[in-house]
Design a protein around this motif. Structure first.
Motif, PDB file in Angstrom:
ATOM      1  N   ALA A 129      20.360   4.312 124.879  1.00 52.36           N
ATOM      2  CA  ALA A 129      20.822   3.140 124.152  1.00 52.36           C
ATOM      3  C   ALA A 129      19.639   2.202 124.038  1.00 52.36           C
ATOM      4  O   ALA A 129      18.934   1.956 125.009  1.00 52.36           O
ATOM      5  N   SER A 130      19.393   1.730 122.854  1.00 49.49           N
ATOM      6  CA  SER A 130      18.238   0.877 122.596  1.00 49.49           C
ATOM      7  C   SER A 130      18.707  -0.536 122.288  1.00 49.49           C
ATOM      8  O   SER A 130      19.599  -0.737 121.464  1.00 49.49           O
ATOM      9  N   ILE A 131      18.115  -1.505 122.961  1.00 43.58           N
ATOM     10  CA  ILE A 131      18.464  -2.893 122.713  1.00 43.58           C
ATOM     11  C   ILE A 131      17.791  -3.337 121.421  1.00 43.58           C
ATOM     12  O   ILE A 131      16.579  -3.259 121.284  1.00 43.58           O
ATOM     13  N   GLU A 181      21.913  -0.166 120.003  1.00 42.71           N
ATOM     14  CA  GLU A 181      22.101   1.099 119.292  1.00 42.71           C
ATOM     15  C   GLU A 181      22.386   2.173 120.327  1.00 42.71           C
ATOM     16  O   GLU A 181      21.594   2.378 121.252  1.00 42.71           O
ATOM     17  N   VAL A 182      23.527   2.838 120.178  1.00 39.28           N
ATOM     18  CA  VAL A 182      23.909   3.919 121.085  1.00 39.28           C
ATOM     19  C   VAL A 182      23.583   5.230 120.377  1.00 39.28           C
ATOM     20  O   VAL A 182      24.011   5.458 119.247  1.00 39.28           O
ATOM     21  N   PHE A 183      22.805   6.091 121.033  1.00 37.05           N
ATOM     22  CA  PHE A 183      22.404   7.369 120.448  1.00 37.05           C
ATOM     23  C   PHE A 183      23.391   8.446 120.887  1.00 37.05           C
ATOM     24  O   PHE A 183      23.369   8.893 122.028  1.00 37.05           O
ATOM     25  N   LEU A 184      24.260   8.833 119.967  1.00 38.26           N
ATOM     26  CA  LEU A 184      25.306   9.811 120.269  1.00 38.26           C
ATOM     27  C   LEU A 184      24.800  11.233 120.071  1.00 38.26           C
ATOM     28  O   LEU A 184      24.248  11.545 119.020  1.00 38.26           O
ATOM     29  N   PRO A 185      25.038  12.123 121.044  1.00 38.16           N
ATOM     30  CA  PRO A 185      24.625  13.519 120.887  1.00 38.16           C
ATOM     31  C   PRO A 185      25.610  14.337 120.050  1.00 38.16           C
ATOM     32  O   PRO A 185      25.270  15.406 119.558  1.00 38.16           O
TER      33      PRO A 185
END
Length: 143
Positions: A24-26, A55-59
């Protein structure tokens, strides 16, 4: 002798493996304190000018839950949603198969009241269709 909660967890047959490696990127780590009367907003939407954003990076497709807590651990607001295959496909990609789910918060508690200036913790949990449970905690501030 183990406490009952540990024993119960140990004998649960199919509990998902928890990974604390959810990326997750702020995007915006500080936001101005909200003023006046308004509606609480936390969720996947276009980032607003005065919102904090992550931003949540979903797999993969997944159930997503985001909760905001104050530094004492008191719940402030939470949001959850199932990301369908159609929605997952429509999200921006990262180049490695993951998709970016933007999550924004307008600095208001569940009752619509502005939160005080200070540090807040975002707990992001993702449960994928294949049973992976991913978690991340991010520290963000309201000034």
């Amino acid at each position: 002798k183990l406490p009952p909660t540990i024993t119960a967890l140990a004998i649960r047959p199919h509990s998902p493996i928890v990974s604390h490696d959810l990326a997750a990127s702020i995007v915006r780590s500080f936001a101005a304190k909200a003023n006046g009367v308004g509606k609480a907003q936390l969720g996947a939407a276009a980032p607003c000018e005065d919102c904090q954003s992550v931003e949540v990076f979903l797999p993969a497709t997944a159930a997503v839950q985001v909760s905001v807590f104050d530094v004492l651990g008191n719940p402030v607001i939470s949001w959850s949603r199932d990301v369908s295959k159609r929605e997952f496909a429509s999200l921006s990609g990262t180049g490695d198969g993951r998709k970016v789910l933007p999550v924004s918060w307008n600095g208001r508690a569940f009752d619509g009241e502005p939160v005080s200036a200070g540090v807040y913790l975002w707990k992001i949990m993702v449960l994928t269709e294949d049973g992976r449970k991913l978690e991340s905690v991010k520290k963000l501030g309201v000034k």
